[in-house]
Design an enzyme around this catalytic site. Structure first.
Site, PDB file in Angstrom:
ATOM      1  N   HIS A 193      69.096  36.997  32.207  1.00 44.48           N
ATOM      2  CA  HIS A 193      69.563  38.356  31.962  1.00 44.48           C
ATOM      3  C   HIS A 193      71.072  38.379  31.725  1.00 44.48           C
ATOM      4  O   HIS A 193      71.574  39.186  30.959  1.00 44.48           O
ATOM      5  CB  HIS A 193      69.188  39.266  33.138  1.00 44.48           C
ATOM      6  CG  HIS A 193      67.947  40.060  32.862  1.00 44.48           C
ATOM      7  ND1 HIS A 193      67.080  40.468  33.827  1.00 44.48           N
ATOM      8  CD2 HIS A 193      67.449  40.532  31.691  1.00 44.48           C
ATOM      9  CE1 HIS A 193      66.099  41.150  33.281  1.00 44.48           C
ATOM     10  NE2 HIS A 193      66.293  41.191  31.982  1.00 44.48           N
ATOM     11  N   GLU A 431      47.947  28.671  21.088  1.00 41.52           N
ATOM     12  CA  GLU A 431      49.078  27.948  21.676  1.00 41.52           C
ATOM     13  C   GLU A 431      48.632  26.631  22.308  1.00 41.52           C
ATOM     14  O   GLU A 431      49.370  26.019  23.069  1.00 41.52           O
ATOM     15  CB  GLU A 431      49.822  28.829  22.684  1.00 41.52           C
ATOM     16  CG  GLU A 431      48.939  29.487  23.724  1.00 41.52           C
ATOM     17  CD  GLU A 431      49.705  30.397  24.690  1.00 41.52           C
ATOM     18  OE1 GLU A 431      50.934  30.326  24.746  1.00 41.52           O
ATOM     19  OE2 GLU A 431      49.044  31.169  25.396  1.00 41.52           O
ATOM     20  N   CYS A 502      54.879  34.807  18.276  1.00 42.18           N
ATOM     21  CA  CYS A 502      55.599  35.434  19.388  1.00 42.18           C
ATOM     22  C   CYS A 502      56.317  34.428  20.283  1.00 42.18           C
ATOM     23  O   CYS A 502      56.796  34.781  21.352  1.00 42.18           O
ATOM     24  CB  CYS A 502      54.655  36.295  20.221  1.00 42.18           C
ATOM     25  SG  CYS A 502      53.365  35.357  21.041  1.00 42.18           S
TER      26      CYS A 502
END
Ligand code: PEP
Ligand code: MG
Length: 538
Positions: A193, A431, A502
């Site tokens: 973050h 994936e 994604c």
């Protein structure tokens, strides 16, 4: 001059003066630890309630001062997430105090320690980096419990380059309000973050510089190159001149990028590319409007499970999904069912009285199929939310016809049980190498597929997705991975089944351009990365 080379985690150029900040050394929070008697539990809970109130108040104030200019909304979202975390952590601390009969400071320290340890073991970088937020919130609560002073360097001298071992997200927000020019740290990663905030606040940041807090002293003149990850100490006049030129060029291109953010993502030959968001917390839906995205392409729901000591209820999940869908209006919300198992076990499953969890060797969808009750509860909540909004369901780590068809049957079961009419569109994540070999069967059954290049790369190339020093060829740029992506695009075109990418790399402008060249028309990414992708594609 002396040149240090590290890792660039937030782009841009800044010239300034060093302020060295080493929280752990200078402001380490000492706290009392003692056993308590049964009769003291109430008083300890009361002290925690006060600390929670003060933490909330402080976070709210910080949030109010960040709301306003668009660039600061990311800060506001992180602070809002911290407010939720205060609440969740406090609930766990109270349980700990009552169970272990130790004072609240010691309980807080233990709860934070356990949460951080569990997060650090995760493979998924995005989730792993959330441990920084937990430490950040824990530090804030401990400060209020112990009465320790607040962050010391506010206000900062003009053009401050903060040099630290590590900077936590809320410190980044506070410092940015105090006029921070750049960040130079020993520890930090691209998906934390702190890095995301630095990028959205336009503060260049370089990390991975060992011992930088002892190499750089307060007051030193620094040039921080957040593009190349370089820090120049005491530069010469010619170095300053060359640096200024690069800074001007950079400013020109970022101005153009910001201007593009409100425009549709259409290539010069008129091909429209859908840009969607990858998010991992409900409050991040705000980002979709800010970055002009078309919806959520991947909502990772693991946080709901990994941070909870109880099984999240049907009602609680319904409320979360419905609120998110409402915030998105008519934009789609792709909810991925929990991708747990292996290293990712929620606390309520990790600590079974009967010993190690029997399904822990399973991953993704197969883990869900073994954890039937947990899976069915989540499916019902998602199906319920899909009755009134464009909510779609995505399954992680699909390996073939068998597991996917069992998941489809479980959704049908949820539809029946709820007595509703609408089954949401169902997607499979491609994936695993196995899914590539079962593509024909998967696209036959799926309404859409989503390529997860993070896991696909690690499983195809036998690499570790979390390793910062993984060799250069172990990336989605490897020809084998590119061929796999092309194969998925071709299979989907035959069956008219939309394909989205994604994985993290979809948010890298150059890789996104390559994906579009391969035929991909939907890209889902960390929202702050969308501006540069949009600019490159346009
Ligand atoms: C992926 O593997 O690329 C992906 C998007 O899923 P996650 O990062 O959550 O494993
Ligand atoms: Mg994955």
């Amino acid at each position: 001059m002396h040149l240090l080379e590290g890792i660039a985690i937030s782009p841009g150029y800044a010239e300034g003066v060093a302020v060295v900040y080493n929280y752990e050394m200078d402001y380490r929070l000492e706290f009392p630890d003692r056993d308590i008697s049964f009769s003291e539990i109430g008083a300890e809970h009361g002290r925690l309630d006060d600390a929670v109130k003060q933490s909330h108040h402080e976070l709210q104030q910080a949030q109010q001062s960040t709301s306003g200019p668009t660039g600061h909304t990311d800060s506001s979202a992180v602070l809002a997430a911290h407010s939720h975390l205060v609440h969740d952590i406090a609930a766990q601390v109270k349980q700990y105090v009552s169970r272990e009969l130790v004072n609240v400071e010691q309980s807080l320290d233990s709860v934070i320690g356990e949460l951080v340890e569990r997060m650090c073991q995760l493979e998924n970088v995005y989730l792993r980096e959330r441990e920084q937020d937990i430490r950040d919130v824990g530090r804030r609560m401990m400060r209020h419990l112990t009465g320790a002073p607040r962050f010391p360097h506010v206000p900062l001298p003009g053009h401050t380059v903060i040099v630290a071992r590590e900077l936590l997200p809320s410190e980044t927000v506070e410092l940015s309000q105090a006029g921070l020019a750049a960040i130079v740290t020993e520890q930090g990663v691209k998906d934390s973050h702190t890095a995301i905030l630095a990028r959205s606040l336009g503060i260049p940041a370089v990390t991975g510089l060992l011992d930088v807090t002892s190499q750089i002293h307060a007051g030193m003149h620094l040039l921080v190159d957040g593009e190349a990850g370089k820090v120049t100490i005491a530069p010469s006049a010619s170095e300053v001149a060359a640096f200024s030129k690069s800074r001007e060029n950079y400013q020109r291109s970022t101005t153009a990028m910001a201007a593009d953010e409100i425009l549709p993502c259409i290539t010069q030959d008129g091909t429209e590319i859908s840009l969607l968001a990858n998010i991992g917390r409900p409050e991040e839906v705000e980002q979709i409007g800010i970055h002009n995205l078309l919806g959520v392409g991947l909502f990772r729901t693991e946080f709901l499970f990994l941070e909870s000591h109880e099984r999240p209820s049907f009602e609680a999940q319904c409320e979360i999904y419905a609120q998110m869908a409402k915030a998105l209006g008519d934009r789609p919300l792709v909810i991925r069912t929990f991708d747990l198992g292996g290293d990712k076990l929620p606390p309520f499953l990790a600590s079974l009285p009967s010993g190690p969890h029997p399904s822990r060797h399973l991953r993704g969808l197969r883990f869900s199929l073994a954890e039937r009750l947990l899976f069915e509860t989540q499916l019902r909540a998602i199906v319920q939310a899909a009755q009134a909004a464009d909510v779609r369901l995505l399954f992680p780590m699909v390996i073939g016809r068998d597991d996917f068809s069992r998941a489809v049957a479980a959704v049908d079961g949820a539809v029946d049980k709820l007595g509703v009419l609408r089954r949401p569109p169902l997607g499979a994540m491609v994936e695993t190498p196995a899914a590539l070999f079962a593509l024909d069967e998967i696209v036959e059954m799926a309404d859409f597929v989503s390529i997860g290049t993070n896991d696909l790369t690690q499983y195809m190339l036998a690499t570790d997705r979390g390793a910062a020093d993984s060799a250069d060829d172990c990336t989605p740029w490897h020809p084998a991975v590119l061929k796999a992506i092309k194969q998925v695009v071709n299979a989907d075109a035959d069956k008219n089944c939309p394909v989205c990418v994604c994985g993290e790399e979809a948010g890298e402008a150059e890789f996104a351009s390559l994906l579009v060249g391969l035929g991909v028309r939907e890209l889902s990414m960390t929202p702050v990365r969308a501006a540069s992708v949009r600019h490159a594609l346009r």
